[in-house]
Write an enzyme that holds these catalytic residues in place. Structure first.
Site, PDB file in Angstrom:
ATOM      1  N   HIS A  82     -41.654 -46.469 -40.218  1.00 28.99           N
ATOM      2  CA  HIS A  82     -40.574 -46.320 -39.034  1.00 28.99           C
ATOM      3  C   HIS A  82     -39.311 -46.788 -39.480  1.00 28.99           C
ATOM      4  O   HIS A  82     -38.276 -45.920 -39.037  1.00 28.99           O
ATOM      5  CB  HIS A  82     -41.277 -47.272 -37.984  1.00 28.99           C
ATOM      6  CG  HIS A  82     -40.296 -47.176 -36.869  1.00 28.99           C
ATOM      7  ND1 HIS A  82     -39.517 -48.248 -36.318  1.00 28.99           N
ATOM      8  CD2 HIS A  82     -39.938 -46.197 -35.893  1.00 28.99           C
ATOM      9  CE1 HIS A  82     -38.821 -47.989 -35.234  1.00 28.99           C
ATOM     10  NE2 HIS A  82     -39.149 -46.547 -34.909  1.00 28.99           N
ATOM     11  N   GLU A  94     -37.868 -43.892 -41.183  1.00 29.39           N
ATOM     12  CA  GLU A  94     -37.466 -42.795 -40.460  1.00 29.39           C
ATOM     13  C   GLU A  94     -36.013 -42.906 -39.995  1.00 29.39           C
ATOM     14  O   GLU A  94     -35.340 -41.891 -39.850  1.00 29.39           O
ATOM     15  CB  GLU A  94     -38.488 -42.814 -39.279  1.00 29.39           C
ATOM     16  CG  GLU A  94     -37.963 -41.885 -37.986  1.00 29.39           C
ATOM     17  CD  GLU A  94     -38.677 -42.419 -36.906  1.00 29.39           C
ATOM     18  OE1 GLU A  94     -37.857 -41.913 -35.804  1.00 29.39           O
ATOM     19  OE2 GLU A  94     -39.668 -42.597 -36.765  1.00 29.39           O
ATOM     20  N   HIS A  95     -35.759 -44.190 -39.593  1.00 26.89           N
ATOM     21  CA  HIS A  95     -34.491 -44.617 -39.144  1.00 26.89           C
ATOM     22  C   HIS A  95     -33.480 -44.580 -40.155  1.00 26.89           C
ATOM     23  O   HIS A  95     -32.126 -43.924 -40.045  1.00 26.89           O
ATOM     24  CB  HIS A  95     -34.620 -46.191 -38.420  1.00 26.89           C
ATOM     25  CG  HIS A  95     -34.814 -46.313 -37.224  1.00 26.89           C
ATOM     26  ND1 HIS A  95     -33.951 -46.667 -36.090  1.00 26.89           N
ATOM     27  CD2 HIS A  95     -36.257 -46.143 -36.533  1.00 26.89           C
ATOM     28  CE1 HIS A  95     -34.673 -46.572 -34.896  1.00 26.89           C
ATOM     29  NE2 HIS A  95     -36.005 -46.352 -35.378  1.00 26.89           N
ATOM     30  N   GLU A 148     -35.516 -52.268 -30.794  1.00 25.73           N
ATOM     31  CA  GLU A 148     -36.566 -51.398 -30.197  1.00 25.73           C
ATOM     32  C   GLU A 148     -38.001 -52.139 -30.071  1.00 25.73           C
ATOM     33  O   GLU A 148     -38.659 -52.047 -29.298  1.00 25.73           O
ATOM     34  CB  GLU A 148     -36.781 -50.211 -31.163  1.00 25.73           C
ATOM     35  CG  GLU A 148     -37.886 -49.338 -30.925  1.00 25.73           C
ATOM     36  CD  GLU A 148     -37.913 -48.371 -31.848  1.00 25.73           C
ATOM     37  OE1 GLU A 148     -38.508 -47.120 -31.526  1.00 25.73           O
ATOM     38  OE2 GLU A 148     -37.046 -48.177 -32.759  1.00 25.73           O
TER      39      GLU A 148
END
Length: 424
Positions: free
Chosen positions: A52, A55-56, A132
């Protein structure tokens, strides 16, 4: 019904990269994505959340573009770009007008092969991800699924949260991201898929040019999932208790895959479903109740979610358990027909979206090693019988359950009581 597979073409480049396209002549747009068969279940415990994080970071600058330039170039032609991380896949994709396809391929290829992970950008994005995680922790109907997953698959990659844990994200170094990307973002592990008003040979040429620097070494295999089951409870000062009750379920290639899809739909997949009608419409115990399936390469989960008040939980759970028992021996042809119609409509409607088509093509290749014609899928859905659904229900609901409850959970029955009732 015309089969879209007639417009589908596939090419495997000498590097090992797979390129698949579907031509949709009546649209003016193209979607293109790179789908990497690496996600949360491919991470070690020490690097949980790295998929993740990557991905960022992919959108935060390359050797040729800074973060602002990536966004500006896409939006200057009216396109949009996004990404997602799942347990078995990470995807990066764009949608734009057909004449801008080359730009889309250039940018997706650039972020997958030439991202720089500048330290300043990394620290900024680390902060975004921590926010997040905090937001997820403050959202009980979201975080309860992480607790459910971890309880179902204890102490292993399949059970870890996709966002990662706060302490690990705080400590994660630039070298960890770069090393994970080198190991897993390889040509054999990646499918470049495109759908829309396009020419296959041109997409192949663009992929060969812009993904030329992907590593070609084999990617590490994922650790097999081992279902454990059990119970998680966390008392929180909330107005509702959020409950997920689940069971070990089927993999994508299992013979009961389509019966399980229909089972989930008729049990808790819409306003006409058994759980919605019995729990919400007749008894008014919940606002939200539904069932879900989460298949994977080597197994899966079947679950029911409900959010209810503390007092109502004492009635809700036994009512839901009765529905799980009844569906094992009492399914009607009209409700099976409704479930079939819902599943088929969802499948066929998704074919109208270029982005959905890209995702489907890539997933089919990575899961099954081939493109599955739509007519074949529809035939399998049509072939599911009442006996098939009842068999799938008995197979799953008689297995060891997993329970996650978050909120005022004092009235939620203990797991041994639930298991005892389901074994009756």
């Amino acid at each position: 019904m015309p089969d879209p597979s007639a417009a589908i073409r596939l090419t495997r480049l000498p590097s090992g990269l797979t390129v698949v396209t579907e031509r949709m002549e009546r649209v003016e747009t193209v979607s293109l994505g790179a789908y990497v068969a690496a996600g949360t279940r491919h991470e070690t415990a020490e690097e949980n959340g790295v998929s993740h994080f990557l991905e960022h970071m992919a959108f935060k600058g390359t050797e040729r573009r800074n973060a602002a330039a990536i966004a500006e170039e896409i939006e200057a032609v009216g396109g949009h770009m996004n990404a997602y991380t799942a347990r078995e896949q990470t995807a990066f994709y764009v949608k734009m007008l057909k004449e801008d396809l080359a730009l889309g391929a250039d940018i997706i290829g650039d972020i997958l092969t030439h991202s720089t992970f500048e330290p300043a950008e990394l620290e900024r994005e680390r902060g975004v991800i921590l926010q997040e995680i905090g937001q997820a922790n403050d959202t009980p109907d979201d975080i309860v699924f992480d607790h459910f997953q971890e309880t179902a698959y204890p102490g292993q990659p399949m059970g870890r949260p996709t966002l990662g844990r706060e302490a690990i994200i705080r400590a994660m170094k630039r070298e960890a991201l770069m090393g994970y990307m080198r190991r897993h973002y390889t040509t054999a592990n990646t499918v470049v898929a495109a759908a829309g008003n396009l020419d296959h040979d041109r997409v192949v040429a663009l992929a060969a040019e812009h993904f030329a620097d992907l590593p070609t070494e084999p990617a590490p295999a994922a650790e097999p999932g081992r279902y454990g089951g059990g119970e998680f409870r966390e008392d929180r000062d909330l107005d509702q208790v959020h409950i997920v009750l689940g069971f070990p379920s089927v993999a994508y290639a299992d013979a009961d895959f389509y019966p399980t899809m229909l089972l989930s739909t008729l049990l808790g997949g819409g306003m006409s479903s058994r759980l919605f009608q019995e729990v919400r419409e007749k008894r008014g115990l919940v606002y939200s109740v539904y069932s879900f399936t989460a298949p994977a390469q080597d197994g899966g989960l079947f679950g029911i979610y409900a959010g209810t008040g503390e007092r109502e939980a004492a009635e809700l759970v036994p009512v839901a358990l009765e529905e799980l028992l009844k569906v094992q021996h009492d399914v009607t042809e009209p409700e099976l027909a409704r479930a079939r119609a819902q599943v088929k409509a969802g499948l066929l409607m998704s074919l109208e979206s270029t982005g959905s088509r890209c995702e489907q093509l890539a997933r089919q290749l990575q899961v099954f090693g081939r493109i599955i014609p739509t007519q074949e899928t529809v035939a399998k859905i049509n072939a599911v019988t009442i006996a098939d659904v009842q068999r799938a229900a008995a197979r799953q609901f008689r297995a060891a359950p997993t329970l996650a409850a978050l909120g005022p959970a004092g009235e939620v029955p203990a797991l041994p009581r639930i298991a005892e009732r389901l074994a009756a």
